[in-house]
Every structure is written in structure tokens, then in C-alpha cells.
Motif scaffolding. Structure first.
Motif, PDB file in Angstrom:
ATOM      1  N   ILE A 225      34.290  50.992  37.549  1.00 35.18           N
ATOM      2  CA  ILE A 225      35.160  51.234  38.700  1.00 35.18           C
ATOM      3  C   ILE A 225      34.341  51.268  39.990  1.00 35.18           C
ATOM      4  CG2 ILE A 225      35.030  53.741  38.441  1.00 35.18           C
ATOM      5  CD1 ILE A 225      38.042  51.635  39.663  1.00 35.18           C
ATOM      6  N   GLU A 226      33.073  51.670  39.886  1.00 34.24           N
ATOM      7  CA  GLU A 226      32.220  51.700  41.084  1.00 34.24           C
ATOM      8  C   GLU A 226      31.997  50.279  41.618  1.00 34.24           C
ATOM      9  OE1 GLU A 226      31.936  55.308  38.873  1.00 34.24           O
ATOM     10  OE2 GLU A 226      31.431  53.261  38.215  1.00 34.24           O
ATOM     11  N   ILE A 227      31.736  49.340  40.703  1.00 36.80           N
ATOM     12  CA  ILE A 227      31.552  47.947  41.132  1.00 36.80           C
ATOM     13  C   ILE A 227      32.839  47.414  41.744  1.00 36.80           C
ATOM     14  CG2 ILE A 227      31.152  45.598  40.310  1.00 36.80           C
ATOM     15  CD1 ILE A 227      29.238  46.718  38.237  1.00 36.80           C
ATOM     16  N   LEU A 228      33.969  47.725  41.098  1.00 34.28           N
ATOM     17  CA  LEU A 228      35.262  47.252  41.602  1.00 34.28           C
ATOM     18  C   LEU A 228      35.537  47.775  43.010  1.00 34.28           C
ATOM     19  CD1 LEU A 228      37.887  45.712  40.933  1.00 34.28           C
ATOM     20  CD2 LEU A 228      38.796  47.862  40.039  1.00 34.28           C
ATOM     21  N   ASN A 229      35.283  49.046  43.228  1.00 33.22           N
ATOM     22  CA  ASN A 229      35.554  49.642  44.536  1.00 33.22           C
ATOM     23  C   ASN A 229      34.602  49.147  45.620  1.00 33.22           C
ATOM     24  OD1 ASN A 229      37.686  51.178  43.551  1.00 33.22           O
ATOM     25  ND2 ASN A 229      36.394  52.942  43.082  1.00 33.22           N
ATOM     26  N   SER A 230      33.462  48.614  45.209  1.00 26.53           N
ATOM     27  CA  SER A 230      32.480  48.148  46.199  1.00 26.53           C
ATOM     28  C   SER A 230      32.805  46.764  46.749  1.00 26.53           C
ATOM     29  CB  SER A 230      31.081  48.122  45.574  1.00 26.53           C
ATOM     30  OG  SER A 230      30.984  47.098  44.589  1.00 26.53           O
ATOM     31  N   LEU A 231      33.768  46.053  46.139  1.00 27.91           N
ATOM     32  CA  LEU A 231      34.083  44.694  46.576  1.00 27.91           C
ATOM     33  C   LEU A 231      34.820  44.716  47.912  1.00 27.91           C
ATOM     34  CD1 LEU A 231      35.341  43.159  43.195  1.00 27.91           C
ATOM     35  CD2 LEU A 231      33.029  43.099  44.146  1.00 27.91           C
ATOM     36  N   ASN A 232      34.409  43.862  48.804  1.00 30.27           N
ATOM     37  CA  ASN A 232      35.039  43.755  50.124  1.00 30.27           C
ATOM     38  C   ASN A 232      36.052  42.613  50.089  1.00 30.27           C
ATOM     39  OD1 ASN A 232      35.657  44.029  52.831  1.00 30.27           O
ATOM     40  ND2 ASN A 232      33.861  42.878  53.522  1.00 30.27           N
ATOM     41  N   LEU A 233      37.266  42.913  49.626  1.00 25.66           N
ATOM     42  CA  LEU A 233      38.288  41.887  49.419  1.00 25.66           C
ATOM     43  C   LEU A 233      39.311  41.911  50.545  1.00 25.66           C
ATOM     44  CD1 LEU A 233      38.888  42.479  45.609  1.00 25.66           C
ATOM     45  CD2 LEU A 233      37.642  40.563  46.634  1.00 25.66           C
ATOM     46  N   SER A 234      39.716  40.727  50.955  1.00 27.33           N
ATOM     47  CA  SER A 234      40.755  40.624  51.980  1.00 27.33           C
ATOM     48  C   SER A 234      42.098  41.043  51.401  1.00 27.33           C
ATOM     49  CB  SER A 234      40.850  39.186  52.494  1.00 27.33           C
ATOM     50  OG  SER A 234      39.645  38.798  53.104  1.00 27.33           O
ATOM     51  N   ASN A 235      42.968  41.510  52.293  1.00 27.49           N
ATOM     52  CA  ASN A 235      44.274  42.000  51.866  1.00 27.49           C
ATOM     53  C   ASN A 235      45.231  40.825  51.654  1.00 27.49           C
ATOM     54  OD1 ASN A 235      46.164  43.861  51.207  1.00 27.49           O
ATOM     55  ND2 ASN A 235      46.797  44.276  53.316  1.00 27.49           N
ATOM     56  N   HIS A 236      45.627  40.609  50.400  1.00 29.78           N
ATOM     57  CA  HIS A 236      46.524  39.511  50.047  1.00 29.78           C
ATOM     58  C   HIS A 236      47.225  39.891  48.759  1.00 29.78           C
ATOM     59  CE1 HIS A 236      47.710  35.453  48.597  1.00 29.78           C
ATOM     60  NE2 HIS A 236      47.790  35.176  49.881  1.00 29.78           N
ATOM     61  N   TRP A 237      48.423  39.349  48.539  1.00 30.83           N
ATOM     62  CA  TRP A 237      49.154  39.745  47.333  1.00 30.83           C
ATOM     63  C   TRP A 237      48.436  39.328  46.051  1.00 30.83           C
ATOM     64  CZ3 TRP A 237      50.484  35.466  44.569  1.00 30.83           C
ATOM     65  CH2 TRP A 237      50.722  34.277  45.254  1.00 30.83           C
ATOM     66  N   MET A 238      47.577  38.306  46.106  1.00 28.23           N
ATOM     67  CA  MET A 238      46.795  37.941  44.914  1.00 28.23           C
ATOM     68  C   MET A 238      45.809  39.043  44.536  1.00 28.23           C
ATOM     69  SD  MET A 238      47.439  35.029  43.374  1.00 28.23           S
ATOM     70  CE  MET A 238      45.897  34.545  42.598  1.00 28.23           C
ATOM     71  N   LYS A 239      45.402  39.823  45.521  1.00 28.01           N
ATOM     72  CA  LYS A 239      44.490  40.938  45.246  1.00 28.01           C
ATOM     73  C   LYS A 239      45.148  41.946  44.308  1.00 28.01           C
ATOM     74  CE  LYS A 239      42.156  44.791  47.583  1.00 28.01           C
ATOM     75  NZ  LYS A 239      41.918  45.453  48.887  1.00 28.01           N
ATOM     76  N   ASP A 240      46.465  42.132  44.426  1.00 26.70           N
ATOM     77  CA  ASP A 240      47.151  43.088  43.553  1.00 26.70           C
ATOM     78  C   ASP A 240      47.164  42.617  42.106  1.00 26.70           C
ATOM     79  OD1 ASP A 240      48.237  45.278  45.335  1.00 26.70           O
ATOM     80  OD2 ASP A 240      48.923  43.512  46.408  1.00 26.70           O
ATOM     81  N   PHE A 241      47.335  41.310  41.902  1.00 32.24           N
ATOM     82  CA  PHE A 241      47.230  40.768  40.548  1.00 32.24           C
ATOM     83  C   PHE A 241      45.833  41.022  39.978  1.00 32.24           C
ATOM     84  CE2 PHE A 241      50.978  38.151  41.620  1.00 32.24           C
ATOM     85  CZ  PHE A 241      51.687  38.250  40.422  1.00 32.24           C
ATOM     86  N   PHE A 242      44.824  40.787  40.810  1.00 32.93           N
ATOM     87  CA  PHE A 242      43.441  41.002  40.384  1.00 32.93           C
ATOM     88  C   PHE A 242      43.182  42.465  40.017  1.00 32.93           C
ATOM     89  CE2 PHE A 242      39.305  42.530  42.042  1.00 32.93           C
ATOM     90  CZ  PHE A 242      38.473  41.999  41.069  1.00 32.93           C
ATOM     91  N   LEU A 243      43.606  43.379  40.901  1.00 34.98           N
ATOM     92  CA  LEU A 243      43.364  44.800  40.649  1.00 34.98           C
ATOM     93  C   LEU A 243      44.102  45.280  39.404  1.00 34.98           C
ATOM     94  CD1 LEU A 243      43.497  46.293  44.264  1.00 34.98           C
ATOM     95  CD2 LEU A 243      41.476  45.972  42.817  1.00 34.98           C
ATOM     96  N   ALA A 244      45.328  44.807  39.207  1.00 37.37           N
ATOM     97  CA  ALA A 244      46.079  45.204  38.012  1.00 37.37           C
ATOM     98  C   ALA A 244      45.348  44.786  36.749  1.00 37.37           C
ATOM     99  CB  ALA A 244      47.479  44.584  38.055  1.00 37.37           C
ATOM    100  N   ASN A 245      44.816  43.561  36.755  1.00 36.20           N
ATOM    101  CA  ASN A 245      44.074  43.070  35.596  1.00 36.20           C
ATOM    102  C   ASN A 245      42.755  43.810  35.425  1.00 36.20           C
ATOM    103  OD1 ASN A 245      43.661  41.291  33.387  1.00 36.20           O
ATOM    104  ND2 ASN A 245      42.389  39.977  34.657  1.00 36.20           N
TER     105      ASN A 245
END
Length: 579
Positions: A225-245
Motif C-alpha cells: 500500500i505504501e508503493i501504491l500511495n506513492s504514485l503520482n497519478l492524474s485524476n481520471h476515471w480510469m484511475k478508479d478502475f486501477f485502484l479498485a484492482n
């Protein structure tokens, strides 16, 4: 808020661009989400009634699922300006069309050769991508030639070095697009440079967020989860699919379900979301609900093979032989040479007790996809059933090599070493499995049993493990019974009585009977009699009289003792006392 029509237009453009670059897996995923968006009622025809409101129970299931206590994610569909897939500025040349035709025919080196002098970003990507796949194809051939289809091999993709050199140079000069960055990330990942690979993939998805293949590669590099939270991702609805997975892979199932619930706002009829939700519910061992969801998924998509191996696991756990037989027959007729199909058939034979045939089909799945994690794990289980522990250990180790975070493989290794009478090794692997899944009572119980072995005999540690199992909702009640017995063995009768009472309450609530109930009743009757709590003792003795045989005689003996202790005189036969 991004509208449904906006998402629909974005995905349509993305499908064309992904297909044009031969990223067919990503294009297929995008297409599935496109038809998952609720359709305009004015466009309904008899052929697309599946999308009518109410024809699917996905929405109803989410809306009534009150067990998810996680708050709604604060980051959802972007309200800022969303980048839109730009159409390619250059019409495909004749050479590109020829190269794409070669690529589609799996003639990767010919495709790469045709584009050797083309310098457009689109041509550079297809040339490098074809070269990468040519290297992967040759690597697979070398592995089979050297070690056989399931053997271990040091074969590598020989194109990685040249691809890394060329792509890094293009990146430095800015002559690379988001698709090239995706491929560069894949190459870096294959070479073991995970940090740079993550950076390249993040840059790729930020500039072109519709490439699901890039998101999937990025997710595989987020092992905490630390690696996941460190990612600098732009805000887009595809990001929600990524985070859910990503949440699901990190076993954060409540968070994953909350994300998918949020995505239902636009993708109301997405089969992908329903399958992912079923996976999360499977991890939470909600087998009845998972079975209903997969049944509906098959009604909507009757020739689907993807994810059906998970459905077969549910049917196996529920011992639904007829349903599993039907599923195995269905996928066999649909596509028998898919790894999922082979695993489903293997599960069927395993349930029938034909372990050799099950192993044969799991091996067949691995010949089709050597990195198919489920097949290695399930084959290990079959070898355990066949008492072939060396083969089981090898299968589990291969599973761990593919995914070091897979708790099932670590748990299987622990079981195998436990069978071999090596509790120290077993304990090590059980600890590894608990690290990755700390809320599973079965793992804590397995570790407690290791501590109880003669070689270790660390009863205090076993008690700690059983207590953790109770806190993790041990549905089988093993932990409560063992806690009572261990405290009894250590002479802690008050603690033993507490846990026997708890276990007795559980068995009463579930309507269970058996040796554990008799043992608990005898102990509690004796314990309360010793402490002169005669009324409580009589209650348990009376329950024992309902048994026949030695249980009833034991109850009579205890009641006589109670009468004598109460009166100070020898008692009459217990049958003369009104109870």
C-alpha cells in the motif's frame, strides 16, 4: 462530473487507437466497459435488452450491500478537464499497414523489419513492440527445447537489451509517446528495474489513461500500500478502475468493493465489474453470493471463459458436483484449450476423487500458460492428496516464484512440510501466509497446531494463535474447543470453563452435537460441582441425560455426587429425583 456520453466517446476513440497499435487486450477491455455503460432507453432494440434497467441485479446487489463500511472514495470521476484521445495526426502508410498485417499473423520479426526505417512515433512503437514479442516467442521456444514445457530455465528475452537502449534514447530526446513509455516500462520490469518501470508506466497512464494494459503492468509493481500511495497519478476515471484492482490484489477487499460500487454510477452493466466484485466476495468467503453473481454473469455472457475457474473453485468448495460438471462441459465445448478451461475440468476430477486426472489437466493448463498461478497451486493441492509431498512442494514453490504475495502457496508449503513431520519449516511458511492474509482463521489454526507438535510443544504460543483465530471469526469452532482443552491441560480450569461455555453456546446456536459437546458438558458439570455451584452443575448434568450409553451413565454418576455433596448423605438412585 464526467457524463456517460463523454465516457462513451472517450472509450470509442480509445478502442480505435489501441486496436490500431495492436494492443488488442486493452482494446477488448475498453470495449467491455463501453457496453457496460447504461444505454439510452430510446436506442433499445430487442437485441440489446440486456442493458435495460432492471435486467441485471448488479445494481440491486450493490445498493443493498450494507456490509461495506468503507466510506465512499474522495477521488472519483474527474470534474476537471479530462484529456480526450486525440486521433492520429498521420494517415497510416502502406508500410505500416503491411507491418500490422504481419503482426496480426504473429510474424513479429517481419513486422519489425518492414518498419526499420520509419521514424513516426506510431511506427516506432509497433516496430519495438513486434521485436519484444518476437523475443518472448523465442524465449518460450528455448524453454521448451531445454527443459520441457514445465521445466525451469534461464532463457531470457534476448531483445530486451537493445530495446532498453533504443527506448531510453528516445525518451531522453522526447521522441516517444505514451505507448512507447508503456513498452519501456514493460522492458524495465522484465529486466528487474522496478522503480524506473513504475515511473515510466505512471508517465504513460498520465498522458494516455485509456490503455488498460499499462495500468495492469503498473498494478503488478504495486506490492504494498505504501508503493501504491506513492504514485503520482492524474485524476481520471480510469484511475478508479486501477485502484479498485490494486486494492483487491493487496487484499483490501472492502476498499475495492467501495471503488467498484462508485464506478457503478456510470458502468452500470459492466461484466468486468461484476466479475471483480465476485472475486472480492470470494476472498471474503461469501460463496453463496459469489455463486449467484457468476450464474448471472454466465446468463449475460454465456460463452465467457475468463474468471470461470474462480467460479469452479466456489462450486468445488460447496461440493456442487452437478453444477461443476455442467460448467466443465460448457467451457470444454466453448474453448477447451484455455488454461481456465483446463483448471475447471481439473477441479471437477478432483471433486470426484480422481486426483491423477486432475493433475493431468492442471499440467495441461500450465503447458498453455506456464505462469498460470492457480494451476500451480491447485496441482500442489492434488499432490498433497496423493501424498506426493516432494511434487507438492515443487508446485507450491513455482507458484511463489510467480507471485510471492500468494498466501495459498505459502500455506500449501506449510501443509506439505507438516505432513513430512518438519514443524519448524511448516511454521516458517505458515507465518509467511499469515503475513499476507492476517485475517484468516484457518492460517492461525494451522500455525497453532504446529506449536502443539511434540518437537515444539509451545502451548502458550498455540493459545495466542487460537485466540487470533477466534478474533478472525473461526466459523468451524476449532479454536474455541482447542483453547478450552489447552487451558484444561495447563490446569487453568477457570479459563477452560470459559471457553467450553463459549463453544457450547456456538454449538447450540448452530444446532450441532457430537463428541465436543459431550466433552464440554462433562467438564462444565464437573467444574461447577467442584466449586459447589450445584445449580449450574445440575443444568449440564440434565443435558447429559439426553444422551444414551456412557454419556447418560456419566451424568447419573455426577448427579449422585451432587446430591451427596448437597445433603451430606448417600443419595438415592438419580432416577428417583425429579429433574
Amino acid at each position: 462530473m464526467v457524463s456517460k456520453e463523454s465516457c462513451r466517446n472517450e472509450i470509442r476513440a480509445a478502442i480505435r487507437q489501441l486496436s490500431d497499435r495492436c494492443l488488442y487486450s486493452a482494446a477488448k477491455w475498453a470495449g467491455e466497459q463501453l457496453v457496460g455503460i447504461e444505454q439510452d432507453p430510446s436506442n433499445f432494440t430487442p437485441s440489446n435488452t440486456r442493458f435495460q434497467r432492471g435486467s441485471s441485479s448488479i445494481r440491486r446487489r450493490f445498493s443493498t450491500n450494507e456490509s461495506i463500511s468503507t466510506p465512499q472514495p474522495s477521488v472519483g470521476f474527474s470534474q476537471a478537464a479530462t484529456p480526450f484521445p486525440e486521433e492520429d495526426e498521420v494517415i497510416d502508410g502502406d508500410l505500416y499497414l503491411l507491418a500490422k498485417s504481419y503482426f496480426d499473423c504473429r510474424e513479429y520479426r517481419r513486422a519489425s523489419h518492414v518498419l526499420r526505417d520509419q521514424m513516426s512515433k506510431k511506427s516506432v512503437f509497433l516496430r519495438c513492440y513486434a521485436l519484444y514479442l518476437a523475443g518472448e516467442k523465442r524465449k518460450e521456444e528455448e524453454m521448451i527445447e531445454l527443459e520441457g514445457p514445465l521445466g525451469k530455465s534461464d532463457a531470457v528475452n534476448r531483445e530486451l537489451v537493445s530495446l532498453e537502449r533504443e527506448l531510453s534514447a528516445l525518451k531522453r530526446t522526447g521522441a516517444i509517446d505514451s505507448f512507447g513509455l508503456y513498452l519501456y516500462g514493460v522492458v524495465l520490469k522484465e529486466k528487474g528495474n522496478e522503480s524506473l518501470a513504475r515511473a515510466s508506466l505512471v508517465e504513460s497512464v498520465n498522458s494516455y489513461p485509456w490503455n488498460w494494459s499499462a495500468w495492469s503492468e503498473l498494478q503488478s509493481l504495486c506490492t504494498s500500500i505504501e508503493i501504491l500511495n506513492s504514485l503520482n497519478l492524474s485524476n481520471h476515471w480510469m484511475k478508479d478502475f486501477f485502484l479498485a484492482n490494486a486494492y483487491q490484489e493487496l487484499r483490501m477487499h472492502s476498499e475495492s468493493l467501495a471503488k467498484y460500487d462508485y464506478l457503478q454510477g456510470i458502468f452500470s452493466f459492466s461484466n468486468y465489474i461484476q466479475a471483480q466484485t465476485a472475486k472480492a466476495q470470494y476472498s471474503l468467503r461469501e460463496f453463496d453470493q459469489v455463486e449467484i453473481m457468476f450464474e448471472e454473469l454466465l446468463r449475460n455472457d454465456p460463452y465467457r471463459v475468463e474468471d470461470m475457474d474462480l467460479y469452479s473453485n466456489v462450486l468445488y468448495a460447496k461440493e456442487a458436483c452437478a453444477a461443476l460438471s455442467y460448467l466443465a462441459h460448457k467451457v470444454f465445448l466453448t474453448d477447451k484449450y484455455r488454461p481456465e478451461s483446463c483448471c475447471i475440468i481439473g477441479n471437477y476430477y478432483s471433486l470426484k476423487g480422481q486426483h491423477e486426472k486432475a493433475v493431468m489437466y492442471f499440467r495441461r493448463a500450465l503447458k498453455l500458460n506456464k505462469k498460470y498461478l492457480s494451476a500451480w497451486t491447485l496441482m500442489g493441492h492434488e499432490y498433497v492428496e496423493m501424498k506426493n509431498t516432494p511434487a507438492a512442494i515443487d508446485a507450491y514453490r513455482r507458484a511463489v516464484d510467480i507471485n510471492p504475495c500468494d498466501y495459498r502457496a505459502w500455506y500449501g508449503l506449510g501443509q506439505a512440510y507438516e505432513m513430512m513431520g518438519m514443524p519448524f519449516y511448516a511454521l516458517h511458511y505458515f507465518r509467511k501466509s499469515i503475513f499476507f492474509l492476517p485475517n484468516d482463521s484457518r492460517l492461525w489454526i494451522a500455525m497453532a497446531k504446529c506449536y502443539q507438535t511434540e518437537q515444539l510443544y509451545m502451548l502458550e504460543e498455540a493459545i495466542k494463535c487460537y485466540k487470533r483465530a477466534v478474533n478472525c471469526t473461526d466459523t468451524e469452532g476449532i479454536a474455541l474447543n482447542q483453547l478450552a482443552k489447552l487451558h484444561q491441560k495447563l490446569g487453568r480450569n477457570e479459563e477452560a470453563a470459559f471457553y467450553f461455555e463459549k463453544d457450547l453456546e456456538r454449538m447450540d446456536a448452530e444446532g450441532l452435537e457430537g463428541p465436543n459437546m459431550f466433552e464440554a458438558l462433562v467438564f462444565l458439570a464437573t467444574h461447577f460441582k467442584t466449586h459447589k455451584k450445584f445449580e449450574e452443575a445440575e443444568v449440564y448434568c440434565t443435558r447429559l441425560l439426553d444422551y444414551s450409553g456412557p454419556e447418560k451413565e456419566k451424568a447419573k454418576s455426577l448427579l449422585r455426587g451432587i446430591r451427596m455433596a448437597q445433603t451430606g448423605f448417600p443419595s438415592m438412585d438419580v432416577e428417583h429425583f425429579p429433574l
